[in-house]
Design an enzyme around this catalytic site. Structure first.
Site: not given
Length: 487
Positions: A176-177, A238, A287
């Site tokens: 997440y930015r 993950e 973006d």
């Protein structure tokens, strides 16, 4: 080739001519983006900026700037080999019941390998060689990029965000930015359905008003980074998947201020919390759509502690109109998706997410049609089977004789095999990317599917045309004559 950490990967890329050191001073404010963008468009190497203006920490950009480097990061030599990664994930997502003891024994090593890849906890970790706490934490010492002229602030882009819900045994890891607000405060931009946001929501319900622990790892090994963006089955972490790619267990270490576990070899780790109710306006930022996004409120991450390796490397990227690095990742991961979809829908021949369609907003599917309405079943399946396609607005389904990756072929099929009224499926009020300002309501919009297959009896009353093809014997004779004609 497997890589134990980011530095190992950098060394390998440099030895192959796939990484270039930039020794002149370059400003993280806009200049790095322009350089990375030009190099990526040319299919060039990863870049290590050794002299970022205003900081002593080198910046790594364009790490996954070609599909082959993505494949290398996954431990494969070619993009084509990523189909094997997809086959493994398809099997782990829905294992086939063995039809006998022989098949059961063949499957056993795969499950054993997965079980053997549980992460390993280490006490002494490179990511904690240097510890900064309280007032020592200062994000201005990290050369965080400001990517575009209209961006409101520097933006952390490649952070692996680690969270854990109150009722979960396993951590969540997502990318997440994060907009920088100050020396120790950033905005955590995650959408409501993402794992981190769901963990935070559950925490607030279980522990009203209490701070939510969070950690961000920057500069992890390539397998761990790519594990965070791959459609890993819910039954597999993950970290375990990264271990499968790497061929060795992922080494984790516990954060100093919480029970969260982060990659031990990460270059930088941010530790802190989200305080319920502490929010700020995020954006605008350029973006992956090629536009600046709207301003929206998101929670603020307060950093209590910053740990890092000695002489750390800051891993960064930029997003913009495709092609950008996320689009390149999409091209490579496309090959992983195909076997997963084919396991559920064996009739699918190929599946393509064009990079110019933002890598997920438009999909082209080729299939072996078997009955009337079959194409509509496939398009609905694409939308519902993997959450990665939740935001795919356009699905084009056509026959196996069409090359899904050739727009000339696809457009020819659309204009000759489709009737707009009969062959379009429109679904309203579905989840849509919040960054998609074309939707009438933020986060909610429509989807359209195009049935571009040849039509069966029951779908049309017309006689269906036969494609024109030359006689093969004639083609062979002309091939033999060709050199003598001087053409």
């Amino acid at each position: 080739m497997k890589y134990k950490d980011l530095r190992d990967f950098i060394a390998k890329l440099e030895a192959e001519g796939e990484l270039k050191r930039i020794t002149v001073e370059v400003d993280p404010y806009l200049e790095m983006t322009e350089i990375c963008d030009r190099v990526l468009h040319a299919g060039g190497p990863a870049l290590l900026f050794e002299r970022p203006k205003g900081a002593s920490m080198p910046v790594l950009g364009n790490l996954f700037g070609t599909p082959r480097r993505v494949a290398q990061g996954m431990g494969e030599d070619s993009v084509a080999a990523l189909r094997e990664v997809g086959k493994l994930l398809a099997f782990l997502k829905e294992p086939d019941p063995p039809r006998g003891m022989k098949e059961a024994w063949r499957a056993l090593p795969i499950f054993k390998k997965v079980l053997d890849m549980a992460p390993k906890i280490v006490r002494s970790a490179p990511c904690q060689e240097v510890i900064l706490e309280g007032s020592q934490v200062d994000l201005s010492q990290i050369p965080i990029q400001t990517c575009w002229p209209g961006d409101i602030a520097p933006l952390i882009t490649w952070g692996l965000v680690v969270t854990k819900g109150p009722y979960k045994e396993r951590q969540n890891m997502g990318i997440y930015r994060q907009q920088v607000l100050g020396p120790n405060r950033v905005i955590m931009r995650w959408l409501a359905h993402r794992g981190g946001a769901l963990d935070f929501q559950a925490w607030q319900q279980a522990h009203p008003g209490k701070p939510f622990p969070i950690a961000v790892a920057l500069g992890a090994d390539p397998a761990t980074i790519l594990g965070a963006v791959t459609p890993v089955p819910d039954t597999l972490s993950e970290y375990a998947f990264a271990g499968l790619l790497r061929g060795s267990k992922t080494e984790l270490t516990r954060c100093l201020g919480s029970g969260l576990q982060v990659p031990a070899s990460a270059e930088i780790v941010l530790e802190g919390y989200l305080k319920p109710g502490d929010e700020a306006n995020e954006g605008p930022f350029g973006d992956h759509t090629g536009y600046y996004n709207e301003v929206e409120k998101f929670p603020v991450f307060t950093i209590e502690r910053l740990t890092h390796r000695r002489h750390p490397i800051y891993h960064s990227t930029y997003t913009g109109r495709p092609p950008d690095e996320p689009a390149v990742l999409g091209v490579a991961l496309n090959e992983v998706f195909i076997p997963i979809l084919q396991k559920q829908f064996p009739e699918i021949v190929d599946f393509y997410l064009p990079p110019e369609g933002c890598s997920y907003r438009l999909a082209v599917v080729t299939m072996r049609k078997q009955y009337p309405g079959h194409a509509k079943r496939v398009m609905l399946g694409v939308w519902s089977f993997l959450r990665q396609f939740m935001y795919t607005k356009f699905v084009i389904v056509t026959d196996e004789d069409i090359n899904a990756r050739d727009w000339k072929d696809v457009i020819w099929a659309m204009t000759t095999r489709m009737d707009p009224a009969r062959d379009c499926v429109i679904i309203e009020n579905t989840p849509i990317d919040y960054l998609d300002f074309a939707s009438p309501v933020s986060g909610l919009g429509s989807k359209i599917g195009f049935d571009v297959t040849h039509k069966w009896k029951g779908e049309t009353q017309r006689e269906w045309g036969q494609p024109i093809t030359m006689d093969n014997a004639v083609k062979k004779r002309v091939d033999e004559m060709w050199d003598g004609m001087g053409l």
